[in-house]
Design a protein around this motif. Structure first.
Motif, short mmCIF file in Angstrom:
data_model
loop_
_atom_site.label_atom_id
_atom_site.label_comp_id
_atom_site.label_asym_id
_atom_site.label_seq_id
_atom_site.Cartn_x
_atom_site.Cartn_y
_atom_site.Cartn_z
N SER A 75 102.49 49.23 -2.70
CA SER A 75 103.31 48.04 -2.93
C SER A 75 103.49 47.20 -1.68
O SER A 75 103.94 46.05 -1.77
CB SER A 75 104.69 48.46 -3.47
OG SER A 75 104.55 49.12 -4.72
N ILE A 76 103.16 47.73 -0.53
CA ILE A 76 103.31 46.99 0.72
C ILE A 76 102.36 45.80 0.76
O ILE A 76 102.61 44.83 1.46
CB ILE A 76 103.07 47.94 1.92
CG1 ILE A 76 103.59 47.32 3.21
CG2 ILE A 76 101.62 48.30 2.06
CD1 ILE A 76 103.60 48.28 4.37
N GLY A 77 101.27 45.85 -0.03
CA GLY A 77 100.35 44.72 -0.12
C GLY A 77 99.38 44.65 1.05
O GLY A 77 99.16 45.62 1.77
N GLN A 78 98.78 43.47 1.24
CA GLN A 78 97.79 43.28 2.30
C GLN A 78 98.47 43.25 3.67
O GLN A 78 99.41 42.49 3.89
CB GLN A 78 97.04 41.96 2.09
CG GLN A 78 96.04 41.66 3.21
CD GLN A 78 95.36 40.32 3.03
OE1 GLN A 78 95.54 39.67 2.02
NE2 GLN A 78 94.58 39.92 4.02
N PRO A 79 98.01 44.08 4.60
CA PRO A 79 98.60 44.03 5.94
C PRO A 79 98.09 42.83 6.72
O PRO A 79 96.96 42.38 6.52
CB PRO A 79 98.12 45.34 6.58
CG PRO A 79 96.83 45.64 5.89
CD PRO A 79 96.97 45.12 4.48
N HIS A 80 98.93 42.30 7.57
CA HIS A 80 98.55 41.17 8.42
C HIS A 80 98.57 41.62 9.87
O HIS A 80 99.34 42.50 10.26
CB HIS A 80 99.52 39.99 8.23
CG HIS A 80 99.37 39.30 6.91
ND1 HIS A 80 98.41 38.34 6.68
CD2 HIS A 80 100.05 39.44 5.75
CE1 HIS A 80 98.51 37.91 5.43
NE2 HIS A 80 99.50 38.56 4.84
N TYR A 81 97.73 40.96 10.64
CA TYR A 81 97.71 41.27 12.06
C TYR A 81 98.97 40.76 12.73
O TYR A 81 99.61 39.82 12.28
CB TYR A 81 96.47 40.63 12.71
CG TYR A 81 95.20 41.28 12.26
CD1 TYR A 81 94.76 42.47 12.83
CD2 TYR A 81 94.44 40.74 11.23
CE1 TYR A 81 93.61 43.09 12.40
CE2 TYR A 81 93.29 41.35 10.79
CZ TYR A 81 92.87 42.52 11.38
OH TYR A 81 91.72 43.13 10.96
N CYS A 82 99.31 41.45 13.83
CA CYS A 82 100.44 41.05 14.68
C CYS A 82 101.79 41.24 14.00
O CYS A 82 102.76 40.55 14.30
CB CYS A 82 100.29 39.62 15.15
SG CYS A 82 98.70 39.31 15.93
N ILE A 83 101.86 42.15 13.05
CA ILE A 83 103.11 42.53 12.42
C ILE A 83 103.31 44.03 12.62
O ILE A 83 102.36 44.80 12.51
CB ILE A 83 103.11 42.20 10.91
CG1 ILE A 83 103.10 40.69 10.70
CG2 ILE A 83 104.30 42.83 10.20
CD1 ILE A 83 103.11 40.27 9.25
N ASP A 84 104.53 44.42 12.94
CA ASP A 84 104.87 45.84 13.03
C ASP A 84 105.42 46.30 11.68
O ASP A 84 106.34 45.70 11.13
CB ASP A 84 105.91 46.09 14.12
CG ASP A 84 105.32 45.98 15.50
OD1 ASP A 84 104.09 46.00 15.61
OD2 ASP A 84 106.09 45.87 16.46
N ASN B 159 105.51 56.70 12.47
CA ASN B 159 105.47 56.20 13.84
C ASN B 159 104.28 55.25 14.00
O ASN B 159 103.75 55.06 15.08
CB ASN B 159 105.37 57.33 14.86
CG ASN B 159 104.17 58.23 14.60
OD1 ASN B 159 103.41 57.97 13.69
ND2 ASN B 159 104.02 59.26 15.41
N GLU B 160 103.83 54.67 12.88
CA GLU B 160 102.72 53.74 12.91
C GLU B 160 103.24 52.32 13.12
O GLU B 160 104.33 51.98 12.69
CB GLU B 160 101.93 53.79 11.58
CG GLU B 160 101.32 55.13 11.30
CD GLU B 160 100.16 55.43 12.21
OE1 GLU B 160 99.54 54.47 12.70
OE2 GLU B 160 99.89 56.61 12.45
N THR B 161 102.44 51.51 13.80
CA THR B 161 102.75 50.09 13.92
C THR B 161 101.51 49.31 13.51
O THR B 161 100.42 49.85 13.39
CB THR B 161 103.14 49.71 15.36
OG1 THR B 161 102.10 50.12 16.23
CG2 THR B 161 104.43 50.39 15.77
N ALA B 162 101.72 48.01 13.33
CA ALA B 162 100.62 47.19 12.83
C ALA B 162 99.57 46.96 13.89
O ALA B 162 99.79 47.19 15.08
CB ALA B 162 101.17 45.85 12.36
N LEU B 163 98.43 46.47 13.48
CA LEU B 163 97.40 46.05 14.41
C LEU B 163 97.92 44.88 15.22
O LEU B 163 98.59 44.00 14.71
CB LEU B 163 96.15 45.63 13.63
CG LEU B 163 95.58 46.69 12.69
CD1 LEU B 163 94.44 46.09 11.90
CD2 LEU B 163 95.11 47.90 13.45
N THR B 164 97.61 44.86 16.51
CA THR B 164 98.07 43.78 17.36
C THR B 164 96.88 43.08 18.00
O THR B 164 95.79 43.62 18.06
CB THR B 164 99.00 44.31 18.46
OG1 THR B 164 98.29 45.30 19.22
CG2 THR B 164 100.25 44.92 17.87
N ILE B 165 97.11 41.88 18.48
CA ILE B 165 96.03 41.15 19.13
C ILE B 165 95.69 41.85 20.44
O ILE B 165 96.55 42.44 21.08
CB ILE B 165 96.44 39.69 19.40
CG1 ILE B 165 97.77 39.64 20.17
CG2 ILE B 165 96.54 38.92 18.13
CD1 ILE B 165 98.22 38.25 20.46
#
Length: 727
Positions: free
Chosen positions: A113-122, A143-149
Motif C-alpha cells: 500500500s506504500i505505492g511507488q517509492p520516490h527518490y530523496c524521501i526517507d 531501519n531502512e531509509t529511502a534512496l538518496t541522491i
C-alpha cells in the motif's frame, strides 16, 4: 518479561474447577501454564501479544513492499496487523513527515500500500500486532531509509543517478546570435530538487537565472557569431550539494561565408603555398577545412586534404611546371554542410637549372674523339643548355657530371620531442659522397600565435641534429632535411611533423588553488610553464543560491575573491580554460565556508518516552550543514562509570530512536557533530528517565471460551489491556 504476571480467573456453574496451580500462588500464574478446562467452564484470560519479526522495507521495487514474519503469539488471540509508514521530505530546507496506517488480517505478512517509492524521501515502516479488546504488541520499526541522491564526486550510488539526465533533461540550442539553455526535472526526482539554475559565461561577465524546482530556461541574444560560450546548468538538491553540468557550445556562423580571402604564394615549378584568412578567428563553428586542387579545365577528380580548423596555411607539392591549377578552400560546418568555396587560379613557374636535371637520365658517349650526351625527348631546354657546355675529356669529370645530376633525399627521418630540446635524426642520402656537401636541417614551430622557422647546415657525415629550443606542449613541430651539393643542387626535402598535444587534463595545464575560511573564498589559477602556449583564455566563477559572478583572466592566470560570505554554506566554484586545441576544459567543485565556531547543535530534546525506548531529536545550527560529516549520539545510565553506547548517524538526520533501555532509569545523552577531520564539535547533553509499565488491571468482562485447548499465558498482557496504549 515486561510488566506484572498475568492473572487467570475461572468461574463455573458446577463449582470450582480443578486447576494445576502452584502452592501459595493464590490464583496467580508464575510462569507458563498448561490447563485442561472442562467444556462447561468459562475462562477469562488476558494475553500479551508478541511483535512481528524480520520486518523489511524494500524500496528497490515498485510498488515498495513491507514484509514481516508473523507474530508467534497464539493465532486465536490475534485479530490482525496495523501497518504504518512515515514519509519524510526535505524540500526547501523544510522537513515534513506524514504518517499513514491501515489494517490487514492476521494471515497477511506483506503490504504494498506504500505505492511507488520516490527518490530523496526517507521511509520508515512500522508494524504492530493487535488483538481483542485493544490488545497491542510493541511497535516494530524498520531501519531502512529511502534512496538518496549521490554526493558530488561519486558517479553512481543509485542506478537512477548515473548521469545528469537521470536527474534532469538538458537541451542547449544555438543560432548565429543566441543561445538557449533549458533544463527540466524528471518525475522521479521531484522530491530531490529545490531549484534549477542556468548560466552562460560571457567575455567579462556571466548571465545566470534561477528557475523553480521543475524547470529553468535561459535565453541570451546579441551574441557574436561563430564564438564559443561556456554554459552550465546547476541543480540545487535537498542536500544543498549543488551539481553542475557544463558544456561549451558555439554559436553558428552568420551565413555560409567562412573564408574572407585566399592567397597563393611562394610559387615554384613544383609547389606553392596556399593561405587564407578566416572570417572568424579559430573558426569554432567549423569542424575542419578542406583544400582541393587540380589542373585547370581538367575533368579528373581534384586532390583534397583535410586540415584542422585552427589551420590557415598549407603547401601543395608534386605539381607540373608551367601549368595552370585551380585551388579551392572551404570549411565544414557543424551541421555537416560545407561553407561557400573560395577559389584561386595560379600557374607554376618554369624549370630552373637545377629543376632541369632532376629526373633526367643522361647517356654519355664518345664518338670519334667527340664527347656527347643523349637527351630524353621533350627536354629541349636541357639540350640547349648543353650546347653551351664545354665538355672536358677527362673521364673522371664525365663520371662526376653523370652522378650529380640528381641528389637523393634522406630517409627514415624522425623527430623526437619526448626529450627537450628535440632531436632530429635521419639516414644519409644514397647519392654519391662526391656530390654531397651536407644537409640543411630546418625546424618549423607553429603555435596559435605565429609560425617560426630556424635552419642550420650540417656536414655530410652528420645524421642527427639537436634543436636549440625547449619543447613545449600545444605546438606543431615540423622537421625538414634537404641534401645539397657544392654547385647548388638540392634534393627533395624530407618532412616529418609531430603535433605535441599530450592528453589533456585540466590539472596538468593549470595550477588551481581555492582558499576558504568562514566568510571568504579566494580562487586562483596559473598556467603551468610547459603549457603556457596551450591556454588562450581563462575564466573563474563562483556562485550560490543567492547569485553568481565570473571574472575574465589572461591567457596564463585568473583570480577572483569573494568576502562577507555566510559561514558553513555551500558555494559553487568553477574554472574554464579555453585552449588552442580543445574548445574548453573546466574544473567545477562544490566547496563550503568553514564554521565560525565549534557549536553546531543548538538544542536536544527527548520525546515519546517509553519503558524501553525514547525518541531523540536535535536542532542543528546549520540545516543540512556541509561543515560536518556525521552526528555522534551516545547514551549511558546516569552517574554510571561504564562505557557509553554510541552510534554514528548521517549528517542529514536530526532524529533517532534509543532502544533497549531499562525501565524507570535515568539516562544521559550526548549529541555532537563530527567534522570531516573526525574531530567532534561542542557536545550538547540532556538527561531523561524512562517510564514504567501501566499498572496491572483485571477485566472481569473478558469472556473467552476455551474448550480442551492448550492455553499459553504470557507476560505484559494486562498492562496493554488496561489502557490500549502502543508500546
Amino acid at each position: 518479561m515486561i510488566g506484572a504476571l498475568p492473572v487467570l480467573r475461572l468461574s463455573s456453574e458446577d463449582g470450582p474447577p480443578t486447576a494445576f496451580l502452584p502452592p501459595g500462588s493464590d490464583g496467580r500464574v508464575t510462569g507458563l501454564l498448561a490447563l485442561i478446562v472442562p467444556a462447561p467452564m468459562r475462562v477469562f484470560t488476558a494475553y500479551a501479544l508478541e511483535p512481528v519479526s524480520n520486518l523489511q522495507l524494500n524500496l528497490n521495487v515498485s510498488p515498495a513492499i513491507i514484509e514481516w514474519t508473523a507474530s508467534i503469539s497464539d493465532q486465536t488471540c490475534i485479530d490482525g496487523y496495523e501497518v504504518c509508514w512515515t514519509v519524510t521530505t526535505y524540500l526547501h530546507d523544510a522537513e515534513s513527515t506524514n504518517l499513514t496506517c491501515h489494517n490487514v488480517t492476521k494471515d497477511v505478512t506483506s503490504s504494498t500500500s506504500i505505492g511507488q517509492p520516490h527518490y530523496c524521501i526517507d521511509y520508515i515502516a512500522i508494524v504492530v500486532t493487535f488483538g481483542m479488546a485493544g490488545l497491542r504488541s510493541q511497535s516494530i520499526y524498520t531501519n531502512e531509509t529511502a534512496l538518496t541522491i549521490p554526493p558530488i564526486g561519486i558517479d553512481i550510488i543509485c542506478e537512477k543517478f548515473e548521469s545528469a539526465n537521470h536527474l534532469i533533461n538538458i537541451s542547449r540550442t544555438a543560432t548565429s546570435n543566441s543561445i538557449i539553455v533549458e533544463a527540466e526535472a524528471l518525475l522521479d526526482s521531484k522530491y530531490c530538487i529545490n531549484v534549477l539554475g542556468a548560466c552562460i559565461i560571457l567575455s567579462n561577465d556571466s548571465v545566470c537565472i534561477k528557475g523553480n524546482a521543475t524547470e529553468v530556461k535561459l535565453t541570451i541574444d546579441d551574441l557574436q557569431a561563430c564564438s564559443i560560450y561556456n554554459t552550465s546548468v546547476d541543480v540545487t538538491p535537498i542536500d544543498q550539494n549543488i551539481r553542475y553540468y557544463s558544456e561549451a557550445i558555439s554559436t553558428n556562423s552568420a551565413n555560409s561565408t567562412m573564408i574572407r580571402s585566399l592567397v597563393v604564394e611562394d610559387i615554384t615549378s613544383k609547389q606553392v603555398t596556399v593561405s587564407w584568412e578566416p572570417v572568424y578567428q579559430g573558426s569554432p563553428c567549423a569542424t575542419h577545412y578542406r583544400v582541393c586542387h587540380k589542373e585547370q579545365n581538367s575533368t579528373a577528380e581534384p586532390d583534397c586534404s583535410v586540415l584542422a580548423r585552427t589551420s590557415n596555411k598549407t603547401n601543395i607539392s608534386n605539381l607540373k611546371s608551367l601549368t595552370y591549377y585551380t585551388v579551392e578552400v572551404s570549411a565544414l560546418l557543424a551541421n555537416q554542410i560545407y561553407s561557400d568555396i573560395v577559389t584561386e587560379t595560379f600557374r607554376t613557374s618554369e624549370l630552373t637549372s637545377v629543376d632541369m636535371w632532376e629526373g633526367v637520365n643522361l647517356v654519355w658517349f664518345v664518338d670519334e674523339g667527340a664527347v656527347g650526351a643523349q637527351i630524353p625527348t621533350g627536354y629541349t631546354e636541357i639540350k640547349m643548355l648543353l650546347f653551351t657546355v664545354v665538355f672536358v675529356l677527362a673521364g673522371t669529370v664525365l663520371v662526376k657530371c653523370q652522378n650529380c645530376t640528381e641528389l637523393e633525399s634522406v630517409s627514415s627521418l624522425s623527430l623526437n620531442v619526448s626529450t627537450s630540446p628535440a632531436i632530429i635524426e635521419w639516414t644519409a642520402s644514397n647519392s654519391s659522397q662526391e656530390c654531397l656537401e651536407g644537409y640543411e636541417v630546418c625546424l618549423v614551430v607553429t603555435t596559435h600565435h605565429n609560425t617560426t622557422t630556424s635552419c642550420s647546415n650540417v656536414t655530410v657525415e652528420v645524421t642527427s641534429f639537436t634543436a636549440g629550443q625547449q619543447i613545449q606542449h600545444c605546438v606543431d613541430y615540423t622537421a625538414t632535411v634537404t641534401a645539397f651539393s657544392i654547385d647548388g643542387l638540392r634534393s627533395n626535402p624530407s618532412l616529418t611533423t609531430h603535433l605535441y598535444y599530450p592528453e589533456f587534463f585540466i590539472d596538468n595545464v593549470i595550477n588551481i588553488s581555492r582558499t576558504v575560511n568562514s566568510s571568504s573564498i579566494i580562487l586562483e589559477a596559473h598556467t603551468l610553464p610547459s603549457y603556457s602556449l596551450c591556454t588562450i583564455h581563462m575564466v573563474a566563477c563562483m556562485g550560490s543560491e543567492f547569485g553568481s559572478m565570473c571574472l575574465d583572466g589572461t591567457e596564463t592566470e585568473v583570480k577572483i575573491e569573494a568576502h562577507q560570505l555566510f559561514a558553513c554554506t555551500y558555494y559553487s566554484t568553477a574554472f574554464y580554460v579555453t585552449t588552442s586545441v580543445e574548445s574548453t576544459m573546466s574544473d567545477i567543485l562544490q566547496i563550503y565556508t568553514n564554521n565560525s565556531e565549534m557549536a553546531l547543535i543548538e538544542s536536544v530534546s527527548v520525546g515519546n518516552i517509553n519503558p524501553s525506548n525514547v525518541t531523540l531529536s536535535w536542532q542543528p545550527v546549520y540545516l543540512l550543514s556541509p561543515c560536518l560529516a556525521n552526528y555522534r549520539v551516545c547514551h549511558l545510565e546516569h552517574n554510571s562509570l561504564g562505557e557509553p553506547s554510541c552510534s554514528t548517524l548521517s549528517s542529514n538526520l536530526t532524529t533517532t530512536i534509543l532502544s533497549d533501555l531499562k525501565t524507570l532509569t535515568n539516562y544521559t545523552v550526548n549529541v555532537s557533530a563530527i567534522f570531516p577531520d573526525e574531530t567532534d564539535s561542542d557536545v550538547i547533553s540532556i538527561t531523561f528517565r524512562t517510564s514504567v509499565h501501566p499498572p496491572e488491571t483485571r477485566d472481569s468482562n473478558l469472556d473467552i471460551p476455551v474448550i480442551g485447548s492448550l492455553v499459553y499465558f504470557e507476560s505484559s498482557a494486562l498492562d496493554h489491556v488496561a489502557t490500549g496504549a502502543v508500546a
